[in-house]
Design a protein around this motif. Structure first.
Motif, mmCIF file in Angstrom:
data_model
loop_
_atom_site.group_PDB
_atom_site.id
_atom_site.type_symbol
_atom_site.label_atom_id
_atom_site.label_comp_id
_atom_site.label_asym_id
_atom_site.label_seq_id
_atom_site.Cartn_x
_atom_site.Cartn_y
_atom_site.Cartn_z
ATOM 1 N N VAL A 166 45.421 -53.742 -83.210
ATOM 2 C CA VAL A 166 46.139 -54.221 -82.042
ATOM 3 C C VAL A 166 46.830 -55.521 -82.309
ATOM 4 C CG1 VAL A 166 45.764 -55.497 -79.899
ATOM 5 C CG2 VAL A 166 45.061 -53.146 -80.069
ATOM 6 N N LYS A 205 49.363 -60.044 -73.541
ATOM 7 C CA LYS A 205 49.234 -59.172 -72.373
ATOM 8 C C LYS A 205 47.911 -58.390 -72.424
ATOM 9 C CE LYS A 205 53.611 -57.908 -71.603
ATOM 10 N NZ LYS A 205 54.780 -57.017 -71.629
ATOM 11 N N VAL A 206 47.610 -57.852 -73.600
ATOM 12 C CA VAL A 206 46.367 -57.076 -73.755
ATOM 13 C C VAL A 206 45.157 -57.975 -73.508
ATOM 14 C CG1 VAL A 206 44.878 -55.856 -75.393
ATOM 15 C CG2 VAL A 206 47.327 -55.381 -75.342
ATOM 16 N N ALA A 220 44.798 -58.897 -69.854
ATOM 17 C CA ALA A 220 44.289 -57.772 -69.072
ATOM 18 C C ALA A 220 42.801 -57.591 -69.326
ATOM 19 C CB ALA A 220 45.061 -56.501 -69.443
ATOM 20 N N ALA A 221 42.416 -57.704 -70.597
ATOM 21 C CA ALA A 221 41.002 -57.545 -70.947
ATOM 22 C C ALA A 221 40.161 -58.606 -70.250
ATOM 23 C CB ALA A 221 40.825 -57.635 -72.460
ATOM 24 N N GLU A 262 40.895 -60.210 -67.460
ATOM 25 C CA GLU A 262 40.872 -59.933 -66.021
ATOM 26 C C GLU A 262 39.818 -58.898 -65.673
ATOM 27 O OE1 GLU A 262 44.283 -59.176 -63.233
ATOM 28 O OE2 GLU A 262 45.359 -59.995 -64.978
ATOM 29 N N LEU A 263 39.631 -57.961 -66.606
ATOM 30 C CA LEU A 263 38.678 -56.876 -66.378
ATOM 31 C C LEU A 263 37.243 -57.309 -66.607
ATOM 32 C CD1 LEU A 263 40.677 -54.064 -68.094
ATOM 33 C CD2 LEU A 263 39.884 -54.024 -65.730
ATOM 34 N N TYR A 266 36.093 -58.196 -69.466
ATOM 35 C CA TYR A 266 35.670 -57.820 -70.807
ATOM 36 C C TYR A 266 35.333 -59.075 -71.590
ATOM 37 C CZ TYR A 266 36.004 -56.352 -75.651
ATOM 38 O OH TYR A 266 35.749 -56.135 -76.987
ATOM 39 N N ARG A 267 34.055 -59.176 -71.952
ATOM 40 C CA ARG A 267 33.622 -60.361 -72.689
ATOM 41 C C ARG A 267 32.909 -59.937 -73.964
ATOM 42 N NH1 ARG A 267 32.169 -61.193 -67.453
ATOM 43 N NH2 ARG A 267 30.138 -60.331 -67.982
ATOM 44 N N PRO A 268 33.654 -59.641 -74.992
ATOM 45 C CA PRO A 268 32.964 -59.252 -76.226
ATOM 46 C C PRO A 268 32.141 -60.418 -76.745
ATOM 47 C CG PRO A 268 35.289 -59.647 -76.650
ATOM 48 C CD PRO A 268 35.102 -59.732 -75.160
ATOM 49 N N ASN A 269 31.063 -60.095 -77.464
ATOM 50 C CA ASN A 269 30.189 -61.126 -78.037
ATOM 51 C C ASN A 269 31.005 -62.160 -78.798
ATOM 52 O OD1 ASN A 269 28.096 -59.570 -77.178
ATOM 53 N ND2 ASN A 269 27.745 -58.597 -79.170
ATOM 54 N N HIS A 301 31.328 -53.636 -83.049
ATOM 55 C CA HIS A 301 30.864 -52.319 -82.604
ATOM 56 C C HIS A 301 30.879 -51.348 -83.777
ATOM 57 C CE1 HIS A 301 33.039 -53.336 -78.553
ATOM 58 N NE2 HIS A 301 32.267 -54.291 -78.968
ATOM 59 N N LEU A 302 30.198 -50.213 -83.561
ATOM 60 C CA LEU A 302 30.180 -49.169 -84.582
ATOM 61 C C LEU A 302 30.689 -47.849 -84.004
ATOM 62 C CD1 LEU A 302 29.466 -48.043 -87.333
ATOM 63 C CD2 LEU A 302 27.101 -47.813 -86.579
ATOM 64 N N ASN A 303 31.726 -47.332 -84.638
ATOM 65 C CA ASN A 303 32.275 -46.027 -84.296
ATOM 66 C C ASN A 303 31.862 -45.063 -85.416
ATOM 67 O OD1 ASN A 303 34.457 -44.009 -85.017
ATOM 68 N ND2 ASN A 303 35.403 -44.730 -83.136
ATOM 69 N N PHE A 318 40.722 -47.660 -82.042
ATOM 70 C CA PHE A 318 40.499 -49.106 -81.926
ATOM 71 C C PHE A 318 39.587 -49.619 -83.030
ATOM 72 C CE2 PHE A 318 41.296 -48.348 -77.220
ATOM 73 C CZ PHE A 318 42.560 -48.906 -77.248
#
Lengths: 317, 317
Positions: B2, B18-19, B22-23, B25-26, B28-31, B76-78, B101
């Motif tokens: 991204v 912008k991303v 937005a994150a 606002e939502l 979203y608080r990644p570690n 994270h793990l995908n 992502f």
């Protein structure tokens, strides 16, 4: 839950549109973007594992079934391994979903589960399906009762009369109780006397277990067939048979439960094959139902085993 | 990707902001949001598995090591399981990273790898680390050579002279070649004659393999100790020993390689423990280096085994 207002999180249409617009500008084209936009989801499920040893077995077949079914539905797979405090703490799971961009959970936690965990996951209204654990709803597991009944009936049909069930080390998992019950049901129906041979690993060592087995299977009235809880007990029995000069299936017939036919015991052992892939498929199908309708309770799903016969022979009593 | 313009994708600072806005606002608080914003990453790594059977073993220890080290770094793990065409198609992997992502790949694909895959992954400048596979760079695997050498030297020190290496079914994995080479190095250094016992499963059946072993180990000049490639050959040897009345470690000493000590063979077998967790840790550490500096080539990493002695005894030649 970026784009829903489930979970009590209120998200404005504006914000939602902003995220999606930004994602589009970046060239992000998920397989299922149309669906994702209409349903307002991340398109991601997480497998939850415990950090405690031996409580979260994840065989490749199960992982594959989960992955492939998610992929067929344009969804990603996240794997997370969490200590109990991250599962039951206040707001722990909703926070986990937000931070990991996850819509719902496939809970793969089988033993020593904290008492409040189920309560918590329901209170927080998390879409989840529990794998390989028995609950009143929203769970999927292999049908151990029917598998054990089948293996036992198979021995009876072949002429065996002294059939034992053997488990070592003792298990606290539901599967041991269900396998015992299935075995007992078949024995009762056949008018035969059940014999459960069960030792705990905290009571006796591997060597002591072998010595006890040698005593029991060296006796005049020794069982001629055994339903063994898993590979360890099946292998122990085959060693006992070899030591007693009873290595052939005519001498001591053994059946067990495993992910594939047990073929490293000198001969192939009749094996009830744990339907790992099918469990993974069903778990995802159920999770998708829960995502559509989080309030729905889904009946527990017992997935049938398949069977590999192994080398065996009919005995004439 | 991204928020970077690596990979030849040009992303405007505006879009990026912008991303992130937005994150935020939502909620979203990644570690690791501060780091993620500064480095411009998703904070997610993917384990790549092949869809071909038996080419992508993912034991729990390896998964745990990968997961825990990612989590320690706020990542994270995908998990994704992809057919070869999704790995080597034009733009397949960059598209995969965007859609899922994902910042970088942990490639867990060990056999029958398409020839163009490595080329492709380098051409597309994908940050990756290859697990359990030997390449000129950017890979991590257990040190099979040293482990086999150690197990063989251990037998020599204990007085054994006729020591064999046994593999069945034949393996195309580098680990067989390395274990043979480590065994041979120790035998050569000890002035002893090597004996490789190797049967392919396409040539002979399990039963034929057992018959051949009974012949070899029933002979006057039979080996007194064997380095077995894995659990299957180790168990086969223990059955042969039992059948020949050579069940004690004085009669036939066996050592092998596995994820934990092999204890279902009638006695505990000396086991070189595959350092799965440490491999997972190192793989993530290497991937983080690659994410910081994608142009960097990292030297191959051979992770040392640990050893569990099992029941054994010194023999006096």
């Amino acid at each position: 839950m970026v784009l829903t207002n489930r979970q009590g999180v209120s998200i404005s249409p504006d914000t939602r549109e902003k995220v999606l617009a930004a994602a589009r500008e970046l060239g992000y084209r998920p397989n299922s973007s149309a669906r994702a936009i209409s349903t307002g989801r991340f398109g991601c499920a997480a497998i939850i594992l415990s950090t405690k040893a031996y409580t979260s077995n994840l065989p490749m077949g199960l992982l594959d079934g989960i992955h492939d079914t998610l992929a067929d539905n344009g969804m990603h797979l996240n794997i997370s391994r969490l200590p109990d405090e991250k599962l039951i703490g206040p707001d722990a799971l909703p926070k986990f979903l937000r931070e990991q961009f996850v819509d719902g959970l496939l809970i793969n936690y089988h033993y020593h589960i904290p008492e409040t965990f189920l309560e918590k996951v329901r209170e927080d209204r998390i879409p989840y399906v529990w794998i390989n654990h028995q609950l009143d709803a929203d769970c999927v597991y292999p049908d151990d009762f029917q598998a054990a009944r089948y293996l036992t009936e198979r021995f009876i049909t072949r002429g065996h009369r002294r059939i034992a069930y053997f488990v070592y080390p003792a298990s606290v998992h539901y599967s041991d109780a269900d396998r015992r019950a299935g075995y007992k049901r078949a024995m009762d129906a056949g008018g035969l006397r059940s014999e459960i041979i069960s030792y705990g690993a905290d009571e006796i060592s591997n060597a002591e277990c072998m010595a006890l087995l040698l005593g029991r299977f060296g006796a005049e009235d020794a069982p001629t067939a055994v339903v063994a809880y898993g590979p360890w007990p099946a292998r122990a029995l085959m060693q006992v048979a070899l030591r007693l000069g009873r290595g052939g299936p005519d001498d001591l017939d053994v059946a067990t439960f495993d992910d594939q036919v047990l073929e490293d015991c000198g001969r192939n052992i009749a094996t009830a094959i744990i339907p790992q892939y099918a469990i993974g498929v069903r778990a995802v199908e159920m999770l998708r139902q829960k995502l559509e309708a989080p309030e729905l309770l889904l009946a527990p799903q017992a997935i049938p085993y398949t069977f590999a016969d192994g080398e065996t022979s009919e005995i004439t009593a």
